[in-house]
Write a protein that holds these residues in place. Sequence first.
Motif, PDB file in Angstrom:
ATOM      1  N   GLY A  94       7.542   9.971   1.958  1.00 53.38           N
ATOM      2  CA  GLY A  94       8.683   9.667   2.814  1.00 53.38           C
ATOM      3  C   GLY A  94      10.018   9.774   2.090  1.00 53.38           C
ATOM      4  N   GLU A  95      11.029  10.172   2.814  1.00 52.53           N
ATOM      5  CA  GLU A  95      12.376  10.293   2.234  1.00 52.53           C
ATOM      6  C   GLU A  95      13.000   8.932   1.957  1.00 52.53           C
ATOM      7  OE1 GLU A  95      14.743  12.666   4.805  1.00 52.53           O
ATOM      8  OE2 GLU A  95      13.523  14.484   4.579  1.00 52.53           O
ATOM      9  N   ARG A  96      12.618   7.923   2.723  1.00 57.20           N
ATOM     10  CA  ARG A  96      13.249   6.610   2.586  1.00 57.20           C
ATOM     11  C   ARG A  96      12.956   5.963   1.240  1.00 57.20           C
ATOM     12  NH1 ARG A  96      10.664   4.310   7.942  1.00 57.20           N
ATOM     13  NH2 ARG A  96      11.387   2.280   7.165  1.00 57.20           N
ATOM     14  N   THR A  97      11.836   6.316   0.614  1.00 54.35           N
ATOM     15  CA  THR A  97      11.464   5.707  -0.670  1.00 54.35           C
ATOM     16  C   THR A  97      11.430   6.720  -1.802  1.00 54.35           C
ATOM     17  OG1 THR A  97       9.128   6.012  -0.076  1.00 54.35           O
ATOM     18  CG2 THR A  97      10.126   3.875   0.439  1.00 54.35           C
ATOM     19  N   ALA A  98      12.035   7.886  -1.570  1.00 50.50           N
ATOM     20  CA  ALA A  98      11.979   8.978  -2.545  1.00 50.50           C
ATOM     21  C   ALA A  98      12.455   8.600  -3.950  1.00 50.50           C
ATOM     22  CB  ALA A  98      12.771  10.179  -2.030  1.00 50.50           C
ATOM     23  N   PRO A  99      13.490   7.785  -4.123  1.00 52.17           N
ATOM     24  CA  PRO A  99      13.976   7.488  -5.483  1.00 52.17           C
ATOM     25  C   PRO A  99      12.936   6.835  -6.389  1.00 52.17           C
ATOM     26  CG  PRO A  99      15.633   6.875  -3.859  1.00 52.17           C
ATOM     27  CD  PRO A  99      14.391   7.214  -3.102  1.00 52.17           C
ATOM     28  N   TYR A 100      11.921   6.179  -5.801  1.00 55.60           N
ATOM     29  CA  TYR A 100      10.933   5.469  -6.627  1.00 55.60           C
ATOM     30  C   TYR A 100       9.525   6.033  -6.484  1.00 55.60           C
ATOM     31  CZ  TYR A 100      14.455   1.962  -7.663  1.00 55.60           C
ATOM     32  OH  TYR A 100      15.582   1.328  -8.114  1.00 55.60           O
ATOM     33  N   THR A 101       9.411   7.209  -5.875  1.00 52.32           N
ATOM     34  CA  THR A 101       8.100   7.780  -5.619  1.00 52.32           C
ATOM     35  C   THR A 101       7.283   7.960  -6.892  1.00 52.32           C
ATOM     36  OG1 THR A 101       8.874   8.932  -3.630  1.00 52.32           O
ATOM     37  CG2 THR A 101       6.885   9.785  -4.690  1.00 52.32           C
ATOM     38  N   ASP A 102       7.874   8.461  -7.936  1.00 59.31           N
ATOM     39  CA  ASP A 102       7.125   8.794  -9.149  1.00 59.31           C
ATOM     40  C   ASP A 102       6.649   7.557  -9.909  1.00 59.31           C
ATOM     41  OD1 ASP A 102       7.515  11.463  -8.599  1.00 59.31           O
ATOM     42  OD2 ASP A 102       9.324  11.628  -9.837  1.00 59.31           O
ATOM     43  N   ASP A 103       7.424   6.488  -9.886  1.00 53.59           N
ATOM     44  CA  ASP A 103       7.113   5.325 -10.710  1.00 53.59           C
ATOM     45  C   ASP A 103       6.485   4.170  -9.940  1.00 53.59           C
ATOM     46  OD1 ASP A 103       8.292   6.645 -12.901  1.00 53.59           O
ATOM     47  OD2 ASP A 103      10.291   5.927 -12.318  1.00 53.59           O
ATOM     48  N   LEU A 104       6.445   4.260  -8.621  1.00 52.04           N
ATOM     49  CA  LEU A 104       6.009   3.126  -7.811  1.00 52.04           C
ATOM     50  C   LEU A 104       4.517   2.853  -7.981  1.00 52.04           C
ATOM     51  CD1 LEU A 104       6.939   1.049  -5.656  1.00 52.04           C
ATOM     52  CD2 LEU A 104       6.202   2.719  -3.919  1.00 52.04           C
ATOM     53  N   GLU A 105       4.185   1.608  -8.339  1.00 52.04           N
ATOM     54  CA  GLU A 105       2.795   1.172  -8.452  1.00 52.04           C
ATOM     55  C   GLU A 105       2.381   0.562  -7.114  1.00 52.04           C
ATOM     56  OE1 GLU A 105      -0.803   0.094 -10.780  1.00 52.04           O
ATOM     57  OE2 GLU A 105       0.906   1.416 -11.187  1.00 52.04           O
ATOM     58  N   ILE A 106       1.335   1.136  -6.496  1.00 55.15           N
ATOM     59  CA  ILE A 106       0.846   0.638  -5.211  1.00 55.15           C
ATOM     60  C   ILE A 106      -0.442  -0.145  -5.474  1.00 55.15           C
ATOM     61  CG2 ILE A 106       0.068   1.245  -2.898  1.00 55.15           C
ATOM     62  CD1 ILE A 106       1.737   3.793  -3.109  1.00 55.15           C
ATOM     63  N   ILE A 107      -0.409  -1.425  -5.146  1.00 52.69           N
ATOM     64  CA  ILE A 107      -1.503  -2.335  -5.462  1.00 52.69           C
ATOM     65  C   ILE A 107      -2.136  -2.824  -4.158  1.00 52.69           C
ATOM     66  CG2 ILE A 107      -2.107  -4.510  -6.601  1.00 52.69           C
ATOM     67  CD1 ILE A 107       0.480  -4.115  -8.284  1.00 52.69           C
ATOM     68  N   GLY A 108      -3.475  -2.645  -4.032  1.00 52.97           N
ATOM     69  CA  GLY A 108      -4.168  -3.048  -2.822  1.00 52.97           C
ATOM     70  C   GLY A 108      -4.140  -1.929  -1.779  1.00 52.97           C
ATOM     71  N   PRO A 109      -4.721  -2.168  -0.596  1.00 49.70           N
ATOM     72  CA  PRO A 109      -5.360  -3.400  -0.147  1.00 49.70           C
ATOM     73  C   PRO A 109      -6.763  -3.630  -0.704  1.00 49.70           C
ATOM     74  CG  PRO A 109      -5.526  -1.738   1.562  1.00 49.70           C
ATOM     75  CD  PRO A 109      -4.722  -1.132   0.459  1.00 49.70           C
ATOM     76  N   HIS A 110      -7.320  -2.650  -1.458  1.00 48.05           N
ATOM     77  CA  HIS A 110      -8.615  -2.878  -2.087  1.00 48.05           C
ATOM     78  C   HIS A 110      -8.458  -3.868  -3.239  1.00 48.05           C
ATOM     79  CE1 HIS A 110      -9.037   1.153  -0.199  1.00 48.05           C
ATOM     80  NE2 HIS A 110     -10.261   0.720   0.072  1.00 48.05           N
ATOM     81  N   GLY A 111      -9.566  -4.464  -3.630  1.00 47.26           N
ATOM     82  CA  GLY A 111      -9.541  -5.386  -4.758  1.00 47.26           C
ATOM     83  C   GLY A 111      -9.278  -6.815  -4.316  1.00 47.26           C
ATOM     84  N   ASP A 112      -9.656  -7.758  -5.158  1.00 45.97           N
ATOM     85  CA  ASP A 112      -9.454  -9.162  -4.822  1.00 45.97           C
ATOM     86  C   ASP A 112      -8.050  -9.589  -5.251  1.00 45.97           C
ATOM     87  OD1 ASP A 112      -9.777 -10.873  -7.603  1.00 45.97           O
ATOM     88  OD2 ASP A 112     -10.916  -9.003  -7.623  1.00 45.97           O
ATOM     89  N   PRO A 113      -7.499 -10.623  -4.605  1.00 45.72           N
ATOM     90  CA  PRO A 113      -6.123 -11.054  -4.910  1.00 45.72           C
ATOM     91  C   PRO A 113      -5.910 -11.416  -6.375  1.00 45.72           C
ATOM     92  CG  PRO A 113      -6.850 -12.024  -2.847  1.00 45.72           C
ATOM     93  CD  PRO A 113      -8.050 -11.345  -3.443  1.00 45.72           C
ATOM     94  N   LYS A 114      -6.909 -12.013  -7.023  1.00 46.28           N
ATOM     95  CA  LYS A 114      -6.739 -12.424  -8.418  1.00 46.28           C
ATOM     96  C   LYS A 114      -6.504 -11.216  -9.318  1.00 46.28           C
ATOM     97  CE  LYS A 114      -8.984 -15.019 -12.147  1.00 46.28           C
ATOM     98  NZ  LYS A 114     -10.181 -15.805 -12.542  1.00 46.28           N
TER      99      LYS A 114
END
Length: 329
Positions: A94-114
Amino acid sequence: MSMEIAKVAAEAAKQAVADVREGLVRDLDVDDSRHVLPMPRDAADQVRLLFDRQAVPQVPPIRGVPQAARAWRDTTLQCVDTVAHRVRQALWEGERTAPYTDDLEIIGPHGDPKTNLARVHTCITENRPFVSVTVCGSLQRLLVTGHTWAASLSIVAKVPGEPPAFAVATAGHALAADCSEAQLLLPEGLWKLRTEDDTRQPAAPGHVIMPSERRDLETYLGRFYEHIEYVDDTASAIAEAMLSNHMPLGFHYTGHVLQAAVVVVAAAHGFVVRPLTPGGGVMKPWECTRMLSSALTQGVDIPPIVLGQNEMYAKNLAQRLIRVPLAAS
């Protein structure tokens, strides 16, 4: 930018759940029906069926649809996978989040909260942008019953140099907030900024959301509230019934910080937020943000929270819950 990331993730997550639910009400594809209904496996079986002989003997006794329990587990996992894919696609393309596309860490929804909280803590320590998507409640119950209170998605987003932003996505609504503004997703797909001029229906007396773990208080609280909704997940019920509809009062009982985005969202959208702690007073949106930010950094839970459409309702419920040991005796 933190707010924009949270909004994009919430919008994608809401649509993903809606699409999975829509797929469940469609008729089975003819090519897929053989995986659900017992069918002849080869030419010999077809001949036996043609002459009305014993049908396929290998078919086990059927309880409803064969392997239904496994099918629903698979459908639930598919829903989580779809949310993950849609969120990543929306954020990375998406263009709205383009400035951070390369460095953005996406966490979840898999995995437990801890485990996911440990990854969030690493991002904060290393000053890296991240967005966390956490399932609250039971997606399987949502898909089976259609009850929109059954599950939701709690979203936390942060980029360096900005305070975190939070969002909640239910089967029907998406709302976002940070310490200074609140927005909600309109049916036509546009985000609307909430202002003091927005009107809200008057509070409906006697309605309250309570966690199912506190059914022991039913007799006591029944003296004050005529309609008590005991729910398995308070975050989802509050997001859907209070923030998006007309329930006036709720008790948020989920302690994990990654499932608590609804607290900041509620405060920013004009609801009264009071922690159930000795001397706990009304918290402004920036105070809620600070509380959750501290919990994210330290890896600790947040206290139970009372939320109300007005201060009187919230104060009365908080005082009644604090006095529970005395009242119960």
